[in-house]
Design a protein around this motif. Structure first.
Motif, short mmCIF file in Angstrom:
data_model
loop_
_atom_site.label_atom_id
_atom_site.label_comp_id
_atom_site.label_asym_id
_atom_site.label_seq_id
_atom_site.Cartn_x
_atom_site.Cartn_y
_atom_site.Cartn_z
N ILE A 49 6.84 48.75 26.28
CA ILE A 49 7.17 49.81 27.24
C ILE A 49 8.67 50.02 27.35
CG2 ILE A 49 6.79 50.61 29.62
CD1 ILE A 49 4.26 50.41 27.93
N GLY A 50 9.48 49.07 26.85
CA GLY A 50 10.93 49.23 26.90
C GLY A 50 11.54 48.88 28.23
N ALA A 51 10.83 48.11 29.06
CA ALA A 51 11.37 47.69 30.35
C ALA A 51 12.40 46.59 30.16
CB ALA A 51 10.25 47.21 31.26
N GLU A 52 13.17 46.34 31.19
CA GLU A 52 14.13 45.24 31.19
C GLU A 52 13.91 44.37 32.42
OE1 GLU A 52 18.18 46.45 30.85
OE2 GLU A 52 17.85 47.62 29.02
N VAL A 53 14.06 43.07 32.25
CA VAL A 53 13.99 42.14 33.38
C VAL A 53 15.30 42.25 34.16
CG1 VAL A 53 13.86 39.72 34.07
CG2 VAL A 53 12.45 40.56 32.17
N VAL A 54 15.20 42.58 35.45
CA VAL A 54 16.40 42.76 36.27
C VAL A 54 16.51 41.69 37.37
CG1 VAL A 54 16.60 45.23 35.81
CG2 VAL A 54 15.21 44.46 37.75
N ASP A 55 15.48 40.87 37.52
CA ASP A 55 15.50 39.81 38.52
C ASP A 55 14.40 38.82 38.16
OD1 ASP A 55 15.51 38.49 41.31
OD2 ASP A 55 13.52 39.42 41.26
N ARG A 56 14.71 37.52 38.24
CA ARG A 56 13.69 36.50 37.95
C ARG A 56 13.99 35.25 38.74
NH1 ARG A 56 11.26 34.90 31.97
NH2 ARG A 56 9.83 33.27 32.70
N ILE A 57 13.07 34.86 39.62
CA ILE A 57 13.23 33.65 40.41
C ILE A 57 11.89 32.93 40.50
CG2 ILE A 57 15.11 34.63 41.80
CD1 ILE A 57 13.11 34.84 44.11
N VAL A 58 11.93 31.68 40.99
CA VAL A 58 10.73 30.92 41.28
C VAL A 58 10.69 30.69 42.79
CG1 VAL A 58 9.43 28.80 40.87
CG2 VAL A 58 10.81 29.80 39.03
N MET A 59 9.55 30.96 43.42
CA MET A 59 9.41 30.86 44.88
C MET A 59 8.36 29.81 45.23
SD MET A 59 9.31 34.91 45.93
CE MET A 59 7.59 35.06 45.44
N GLY A 60 8.22 29.57 46.53
CA GLY A 60 7.14 28.72 47.02
C GLY A 60 7.15 27.33 46.46
N ASP A 61 8.29 26.66 46.53
CA ASP A 61 8.41 25.28 46.03
C ASP A 61 8.00 25.17 44.56
OD1 ASP A 61 9.26 24.35 48.54
OD2 ASP A 61 7.20 24.12 49.22
N GLY A 62 8.42 26.16 43.78
CA GLY A 62 8.16 26.12 42.35
C GLY A 62 6.77 26.54 41.94
N ARG A 63 6.04 27.20 42.84
CA ARG A 63 4.64 27.53 42.55
C ARG A 63 4.44 28.97 42.09
NH1 ARG A 63 1.40 25.82 47.76
NH2 ARG A 63 -0.34 26.52 46.47
N VAL A 64 5.39 29.86 42.37
CA VAL A 64 5.19 31.28 42.06
C VAL A 64 6.42 31.83 41.36
CG1 VAL A 64 4.77 33.59 43.01
CG2 VAL A 64 3.67 31.60 44.06
N ASP A 65 6.19 32.45 40.20
CA ASP A 65 7.24 33.20 39.50
C ASP A 65 7.24 34.62 40.04
OD1 ASP A 65 8.09 31.32 37.21
OD2 ASP A 65 5.89 31.37 37.00
N ARG A 66 8.44 35.11 40.38
CA ARG A 66 8.59 36.51 40.74
C ARG A 66 9.60 37.14 39.80
NH1 ARG A 66 12.12 38.45 45.62
NH2 ARG A 66 13.62 38.34 43.92
N VAL A 67 9.15 38.18 39.11
CA VAL A 67 10.00 38.87 38.14
C VAL A 67 9.94 40.37 38.42
CG1 VAL A 67 10.49 39.29 35.71
CG2 VAL A 67 9.50 37.10 36.42
N HIS A 68 11.09 40.99 38.56
CA HIS A 68 11.15 42.44 38.63
C HIS A 68 11.52 42.98 37.25
CE1 HIS A 68 11.57 41.76 43.02
NE2 HIS A 68 11.00 42.95 43.12
N VAL A 69 10.67 43.86 36.74
CA VAL A 69 11.01 44.58 35.51
C VAL A 69 11.25 46.03 35.88
CG1 VAL A 69 9.77 43.02 33.96
CG2 VAL A 69 8.58 45.01 34.90
N GLN A 70 12.23 46.63 35.24
CA GLN A 70 12.52 48.04 35.50
C GLN A 70 12.08 48.86 34.31
OE1 GLN A 70 16.18 49.10 37.50
NE2 GLN A 70 16.34 51.01 36.35
#
Length: 225
Positions: free
Chosen positions: A30-51
């Protein structure tokens, strides 16, 4: 009741089963780019924003073993407000169902709350200072995120919610069908009684017609010329 200003349709959120497979799909196909990537919830959840072009998709991936009844796909739409508490109180007092009271986000980045629109769509209200969106990305086929398609079996109630309650502008794009569109800036929702999923699919504006694409969890991306 006076409250703040809901000023941006910030993102559409999705729960995904395989983070690397999803990232490969969105970035390579799709040609998106990762603009934010963190791990939340004591290392249990990956959160990634792609644009994708102009719009943000929030990918949420649990590292815990999946429950037998786990479901994946588009999950919510997120709106930015300058007064989270005031807008949450105003909307819930107007009869919209509270799903999660205002609280500090698991990411530590500002505060959030969830409520349901009149057709059961999960709506996130956000108040934070971080800005993940970058200038339009031109590496993929999409020129912009045209709309987020939302189920609206009670169309009149949806029109009241997104138009009068959230303050979005009713809009008729070129070549529009019988659905109803509302937008904030360049980001829009498309409301239709015919959709089967509460957050049904994404519409991507392109210069030329293309076949629909489906991500690893079956999320539909429709290309609109």
């Amino acid at each position: 009741m006076m409250a703040g200003v809901i000023y941006e349709l910030n993102h559409v959120g999705a729960r995904i089963s395989d983070l690397e497979a999803s990232l490969a799909f969105y970035t390579e196909q799709i040609g998106a780019e990762v603009v934010d990537r963190i791990v939340m919830g004591d290392g249990r959840v990956d959160r990634v924003h792609v644009q994708i072009a102009t719009g943000l998709v929030e990918l949420l991936h649990s590292r815990d073993a999946a429950a037998p009844d786990a479901t994946y796909g588009l999950d919510h739409v997120g709106f930015m407000t300058d007064d989270l508490d005031g807008d949450f109180a105003r909307l819930t007092e107007a009869g919209y169902a509270a799903l999660s009271e205002p609280r500090t986000a698991s990411s530590g980045q500002g505060r959030l709350a969830f409520l349901a629109d009149p057709n059961g769509v999960r709506v996130e209200l956000l108040q934070r200072s971080e800005e993940f969106r970058v200038p339009p990305i031109t590496s993929g086929p999409a020129e912009r995120l045209a709309f987020v398609a939302l189920a609206a079996p009670d169309l009149d109630a949806a029109i009241e919610f997104y138009g009068n309650q959230l303050g979005m502008e009713r809009w008729t794009p070129d070549g529009a069908d019988e659905a109803v569109y509302f937008r904030l800036g360049t980001d829009a929702v498309k409301l239709s009684p015919s959709y089967l999923l509460t957050v049904d699919h994404l519409g991507l504006a392109t210069a030329e017609s293309r076949a629909d694409a489906y991500d690893p969890d079956g999320i539909q991306l429709t290309f609109v010329a």
